[in-house]
Design a protein around this motif. Structure first.
Motif, PDB file in Angstrom:
ATOM      1  N   PHE A   1     -23.779  24.986  19.662  1.00  0.00           N
ATOM      2  CA  PHE A   1     -23.461  23.799  18.861  1.00  0.00           C
ATOM      3  C   PHE A   1     -24.248  22.586  19.343  1.00  0.00           C
ATOM      4  CE2 PHE A   1     -19.746  26.517  18.391  1.00  0.00           C
ATOM      5  CZ  PHE A   1     -19.590  26.514  17.010  1.00  0.00           C
ATOM      6  N   TYR A   2     -24.439  22.468  20.633  1.00  0.00           N
ATOM      7  CA  TYR A   2     -25.263  21.390  21.169  1.00  0.00           C
ATOM      8  C   TYR A   2     -26.701  21.507  20.659  1.00  0.00           C
ATOM      9  CZ  TYR A   2     -28.477  19.329  24.589  1.00  0.00           C
ATOM     10  OH  TYR A   2     -29.518  18.663  25.177  1.00  0.00           O
ATOM     11  N   TRP A   3     -27.217  22.727  20.670  1.00  0.00           N
ATOM     12  CA  TRP A   3     -28.600  22.933  20.213  1.00  0.00           C
ATOM     13  C   TRP A   3     -28.721  22.644  18.720  1.00  0.00           C
ATOM     14  CZ3 TRP A   3     -32.828  23.084  22.870  1.00  0.00           C
ATOM     15  CH2 TRP A   3     -34.004  23.554  22.272  1.00  0.00           C
ATOM     16  N   LEU A   4     -27.739  23.055  17.926  1.00  0.00           N
ATOM     17  CA  LEU A   4     -27.750  22.759  16.497  1.00  0.00           C
ATOM     18  C   LEU A   4     -27.713  21.253  16.257  1.00  0.00           C
ATOM     19  CD1 LEU A   4     -25.337  25.454  14.993  1.00  0.00           C
ATOM     20  CD2 LEU A   4     -27.795  25.297  14.644  1.00  0.00           C
ATOM     21  N   LEU A   5     -26.892  20.546  17.034  1.00  0.00           N
ATOM     22  CA  LEU A   5     -26.802  19.094  16.866  1.00  0.00           C
ATOM     23  C   LEU A   5     -28.117  18.422  17.201  1.00  0.00           C
ATOM     24  CD1 LEU A   5     -25.007  16.657  16.246  1.00  0.00           C
ATOM     25  CD2 LEU A   5     -24.378  16.612  18.675  1.00  0.00           C
ATOM     26  N   MET A   6     -28.774  18.870  18.264  1.00  0.00           N
ATOM     27  CA  MET A   6     -30.057  18.287  18.629  1.00  0.00           C
ATOM     28  C   MET A   6     -31.117  18.553  17.549  1.00  0.00           C
ATOM     29  SD  MET A   6     -29.559  16.681  21.434  1.00  0.00           S
ATOM     30  CE  MET A   6     -27.953  16.318  20.691  1.00  0.00           C
ATOM     31  N   VAL A   7     -31.119  19.754  17.004  1.00  0.00           N
ATOM     32  CA  VAL A   7     -32.074  20.072  15.934  1.00  0.00           C
ATOM     33  C   VAL A   7     -31.766  19.268  14.681  1.00  0.00           C
ATOM     34  CG1 VAL A   7     -32.915  21.914  14.429  1.00  0.00           C
ATOM     35  CG2 VAL A   7     -32.515  22.370  16.838  1.00  0.00           C
ATOM     36  N   ALA A   8     -30.472  19.099  14.352  1.00  0.00           N
ATOM     37  CA  ALA A   8     -30.098  18.359  13.147  1.00  0.00           C
ATOM     38  C   ALA A   8     -30.467  16.885  13.251  1.00  0.00           C
ATOM     39  CB  ALA A   8     -28.600  18.513  12.897  1.00  0.00           C
TER      40      ALA A   8
ATOM     41  N   LEU B   1     -36.865  23.826   6.577  1.00  0.00           N
ATOM     42  CA  LEU B   1     -36.214  22.596   7.007  1.00  0.00           C
ATOM     43  C   LEU B   1     -35.174  22.929   8.082  1.00  0.00           C
ATOM     44  CD1 LEU B   1     -35.730  20.979   3.474  1.00  0.00           C
ATOM     45  CD2 LEU B   1     -37.684  20.784   5.036  1.00  0.00           C
ATOM     46  N   PHE B   2     -35.660  23.066   9.321  1.00  0.00           N
ATOM     47  CA  PHE B   2     -34.776  23.473  10.401  1.00  0.00           C
ATOM     48  C   PHE B   2     -33.660  22.459  10.635  1.00  0.00           C
ATOM     49  CE2 PHE B   2     -38.669  25.849  11.543  1.00  0.00           C
ATOM     50  CZ  PHE B   2     -38.122  27.117  11.632  1.00  0.00           C
ATOM     51  N   ASN B   3     -33.977  21.153  10.529  1.00  0.00           N
ATOM     52  CA  ASN B   3     -32.949  20.153  10.802  1.00  0.00           C
ATOM     53  C   ASN B   3     -31.830  20.210   9.768  1.00  0.00           C
ATOM     54  OD1 ASN B   3     -34.703  19.284   8.798  1.00  0.00           O
ATOM     55  ND2 ASN B   3     -34.398  17.124   9.269  1.00  0.00           N
ATOM     56  N   LEU B   4     -32.174  20.460   8.499  1.00  0.00           N
ATOM     57  CA  LEU B   4     -31.142  20.551   7.470  1.00  0.00           C
ATOM     58  C   LEU B   4     -30.351  21.848   7.591  1.00  0.00           C
ATOM     59  CD1 LEU B   4     -32.932  19.073   4.318  1.00  0.00           C
ATOM     60  CD2 LEU B   4     -31.636  17.927   6.126  1.00  0.00           C
ATOM     61  N   MET B   5     -31.017  22.920   7.998  1.00  0.00           N
ATOM     62  CA  MET B   5     -30.287  24.165   8.225  1.00  0.00           C
ATOM     63  C   MET B   5     -29.286  24.006   9.367  1.00  0.00           C
ATOM     64  SD  MET B   5     -33.322  27.018   7.794  1.00  0.00           S
ATOM     65  CE  MET B   5     -32.195  28.397   7.942  1.00  0.00           C
ATOM     66  N   ALA B   6     -29.680  23.305  10.420  1.00  0.00           N
ATOM     67  CA  ALA B   6     -28.761  23.079  11.538  1.00  0.00           C
ATOM     68  C   ALA B   6     -27.598  22.186  11.126  1.00  0.00           C
ATOM     69  CB  ALA B   6     -29.519  22.465  12.712  1.00  0.00           C
ATOM     70  N   ALA B   7     -27.909  21.126  10.363  1.00  0.00           N
ATOM     71  CA  ALA B   7     -26.837  20.236   9.904  1.00  0.00           C
ATOM     72  C   ALA B   7     -25.880  20.963   8.973  1.00  0.00           C
ATOM     73  CB  ALA B   7     -27.446  19.018   9.207  1.00  0.00           C
ATOM     74  N   ALA B   8     -26.421  21.799   8.094  1.00  0.00           N
ATOM     75  CA  ALA B   8     -25.563  22.569   7.196  1.00  0.00           C
ATOM     76  C   ALA B   8     -24.685  23.551   7.956  1.00  0.00           C
ATOM     77  CB  ALA B   8     -26.425  23.308   6.167  1.00  0.00           C
TER      78      ALA B   8
ATOM     79  N   LEU C   1     -21.501  30.543   1.627  1.00  0.00           N
ATOM     80  CA  LEU C   1     -21.965  29.470   2.493  1.00  0.00           C
ATOM     81  C   LEU C   1     -23.301  29.794   3.148  1.00  0.00           C
ATOM     82  CD1 LEU C   1     -21.423  26.852   4.224  1.00  0.00           C
ATOM     83  CD2 LEU C   1     -20.245  28.358   5.823  1.00  0.00           C
ATOM     84  N   VAL C   2     -23.445  30.989   3.693  1.00  0.00           N
ATOM     85  CA  VAL C   2     -24.686  31.356   4.386  1.00  0.00           C
ATOM     86  C   VAL C   2     -25.865  31.349   3.424  1.00  0.00           C
ATOM     87  CG1 VAL C   2     -25.793  33.116   5.810  1.00  0.00           C
ATOM     88  CG2 VAL C   2     -23.334  32.731   5.998  1.00  0.00           C
ATOM     89  N   GLU C   3     -25.628  31.734   2.183  1.00  0.00           N
ATOM     90  CA  GLU C   3     -26.689  31.690   1.182  1.00  0.00           C
ATOM     91  C   GLU C   3     -27.157  30.258   0.962  1.00  0.00           C
ATOM     92  OE1 GLU C   3     -29.431  33.483  -1.026  1.00  0.00           O
ATOM     93  OE2 GLU C   3     -27.734  34.661  -0.272  1.00  0.00           O
ATOM     94  N   GLY C   4     -26.218  29.312   1.005  1.00  0.00           N
ATOM     95  CA  GLY C   4     -26.598  27.908   0.877  1.00  0.00           C
ATOM     96  C   GLY C   4     -27.427  27.429   2.047  1.00  0.00           C
ATOM     97  N   ILE C   5     -27.119  27.886   3.258  1.00  0.00           N
ATOM     98  CA  ILE C   5     -27.912  27.496   4.427  1.00  0.00           C
ATOM     99  C   ILE C   5     -29.333  28.030   4.312  1.00  0.00           C
ATOM    100  CG2 ILE C   5     -28.115  27.768   6.928  1.00  0.00           C
ATOM    101  CD1 ILE C   5     -25.089  27.863   7.086  1.00  0.00           C
ATOM    102  N   LEU C   6     -29.487  29.229   3.788  1.00  0.00           N
ATOM    103  CA  LEU C   6     -30.829  29.808   3.645  1.00  0.00           C
ATOM    104  C   LEU C   6     -31.630  29.141   2.541  1.00  0.00           C
ATOM    105  CD1 LEU C   6     -29.979  33.614   4.046  1.00  0.00           C
ATOM    106  CD2 LEU C   6     -30.917  32.044   5.759  1.00  0.00           C
ATOM    107  N   ARG C   7     -30.999  28.337   1.691  1.00  0.00           N
ATOM    108  CA  ARG C   7     -31.718  27.635   0.623  1.00  0.00           C
ATOM    109  C   ARG C   7     -32.664  26.572   1.171  1.00  0.00           C
ATOM    110  NH1 ARG C   7     -32.439  30.097  -4.106  1.00  0.00           N
ATOM    111  NH2 ARG C   7     -30.660  31.481  -4.404  1.00  0.00           N
ATOM    112  N   TYR C   8     -32.489  26.172   2.412  1.00  0.00           N
ATOM    113  CA  TYR C   8     -33.393  25.188   3.013  1.00  0.00           C
ATOM    114  C   TYR C   8     -34.657  25.836   3.563  1.00  0.00           C
ATOM    115  CZ  TYR C   8     -29.193  22.354   2.739  1.00  0.00           C
ATOM    116  OH  TYR C   8     -28.074  21.689   2.275  1.00  0.00           O
ATOM    117  N   GLN C   9     -34.777  27.127   3.375  1.00  0.00           N
ATOM    118  CA  GLN C   9     -35.980  27.845   3.780  1.00  0.00           C
ATOM    119  C   GLN C   9     -36.836  28.080   2.547  1.00  0.00           C
ATOM    120  OE1 GLN C   9     -35.174  31.504   5.772  1.00  0.00           O
ATOM    121  NE2 GLN C   9     -37.317  32.111   5.934  1.00  0.00           N
ATOM    122  N   GLY C  10     -37.922  27.301   2.423  1.00  0.00           N
ATOM    123  CA  GLY C  10     -38.794  27.403   1.267  1.00  0.00           C
ATOM    124  C   GLY C  10     -39.951  28.354   1.498  1.00  0.00           C
TER     125      GLY C  10
END
Length: 334
Positions: A59-66, A297-304, A283-292
């Motif tokens: 979670f710390y790593w996700l927050l830093m990436v986001a 968009l790693f920061n948006l995937m982490a925030a999502a 939900l997971v499908e929505g997170i993968l939508r930030y992969q074009g």
């Protein structure tokens, strides 16, 4: 015994034991035997710190990436330790901290709809599982009938199979047009509908709920149910008015475990939908939508990912007392 012998025994008893030449491991074992409470506390705190570090670090790593802007993601993703989290506490945004990533999550992709889809599917599946598992748990826990043990084992065997083993027949079933469904569905199939996920999810997570509720329902004294039956209540009425309320920790445990499992499920839901939010994609499908195709968009995937965990975290915080009580009390049978 004369005075001289008594003095010799006293002198022998008060004499200190000679120190042995022990290694580090032997010395630690000797100290643990002398002071076991201190050893237990040390082991407990060590295990707790290890668990917290290994659990909270993702979670710390996700927050830093986001919180990192896209231009600086190369440093934090591929060069661990290059980002100083103290800058965030000091309010220094010169290092490219993007606090608006949690807003861009909803503007770039309708992520709230994916969260809503997973939440609704998980809630409806949990309700179905609790109702059916309550009926089955009442039968297995409070009634006597032939082959009760083998039937319970047969129910539990379903949970031993991997979900992938059921995909091919279910996929053919849900993609086959049915004349009865044509007035309701455009093509007469269950594909891209919540029913294609509710049915397999309910079947996959039903055995565990039945096992938990059977253990709890079997502990309720027969006198309480008999008193309700004397007042004119049916077996179903006694179940939902007396037995279920008295087994609240077990019901909460089965419900929370089912909700979390369905909320995080991706295998069936990704194969039973085309990935569009309007077709109940998870939900997971929505997170993968930030992969074009050309950019991720790693920061948006982490925030999502962080936003998606919030509903489950709140549920666990609210129901944690019932869950702990259910996991401990349900293991004992009076």
């Amino acid at each position: 015994m004369n005075a001289d012998q008594s003095d010799e025994l006293t002198e022998y008893d008060t004499e200190e034991e000679p120190e042995l030449d022990r290694g580090p491991l032997e010395q630690w074992a000797a100290n643990a035997i002398k002071n076991p409470e201190r050893t237990y506390k040390a082991m407990f705190y060590t295990a707790t710190v290890f668990f917290l570090v290994t659990t909270l670090f993702p979670f710390y790593w996700l927050l830093m990436v986001a919180l990192t802007e896209r231009g600086n993601l190369q440093d934090i993703v591929f060069t661990p330790g290059s980002f100083d989290p103290a800058l965030l506490a000091e309010g220094d945004l010169t290092m490219g901290i993007n606090v608006y990533a949690f807003v861009e999550v909803f503007t770039t992709v309708p992520f709230h709809r994916y969260v809503f889809n997973s939440f609704v599917i998980a809630a409806v599946t949990t309700a179905i599982v609790i109702v059916v598992a309550s009926l089955a748990g009442y039968v297995f826990g409070r009634l006597q009938f032939p082959y009760k043990g083998p039937l319970m084992l047969l129910v539990l065997i379903v949970s031993f199979f991997p979900p992938a083993a059921f995909f091919i027949p279910l996929n053919q079933l849900f993609n086959t047009p049915v004349a009865v469904l044509e007035p309701i569905m455009s093509d007469g199939t269950l594909y891209n509908t919540p029913h294609a996920m509710l049915i397999p999810f309910s079947a996959l997570f039903m055995p565990l709920a039945i096992f938990i509720l059977t253990t709890f329902y079997a502990q309720i004294p027969d006198g309480l149910e008999d008193a309700a039956r004397v007042e004119g209540t049916t077996r179903i009425g006694a179940l939902f008015r007396v037995i279920v309320p008295l087994s609240a920790p077990g019901v909460a445990t089965a419900g929370v475990l089912t909700f979390i499992a369905v909320y995080n499920e991706y295998f069936f839901s990704s194969l039973m939908t085309d990935g569009q939010q309007g077709n109940w994609a998870p939900l997971v499908e929505g997170i993968l939508r930030y992969q074009g195709q050309y950019e991720v968009l790693f920061n948006l995937m982490a925030a999502a990912s962080i936003i998606g965990v919030i509903p489950v975290a709140l549920l666990v915080v609210v129901a944690q007392e019932k869950i702990v009580s259910g996991l401990t009390t349900g293991a004992l049978k009076e």
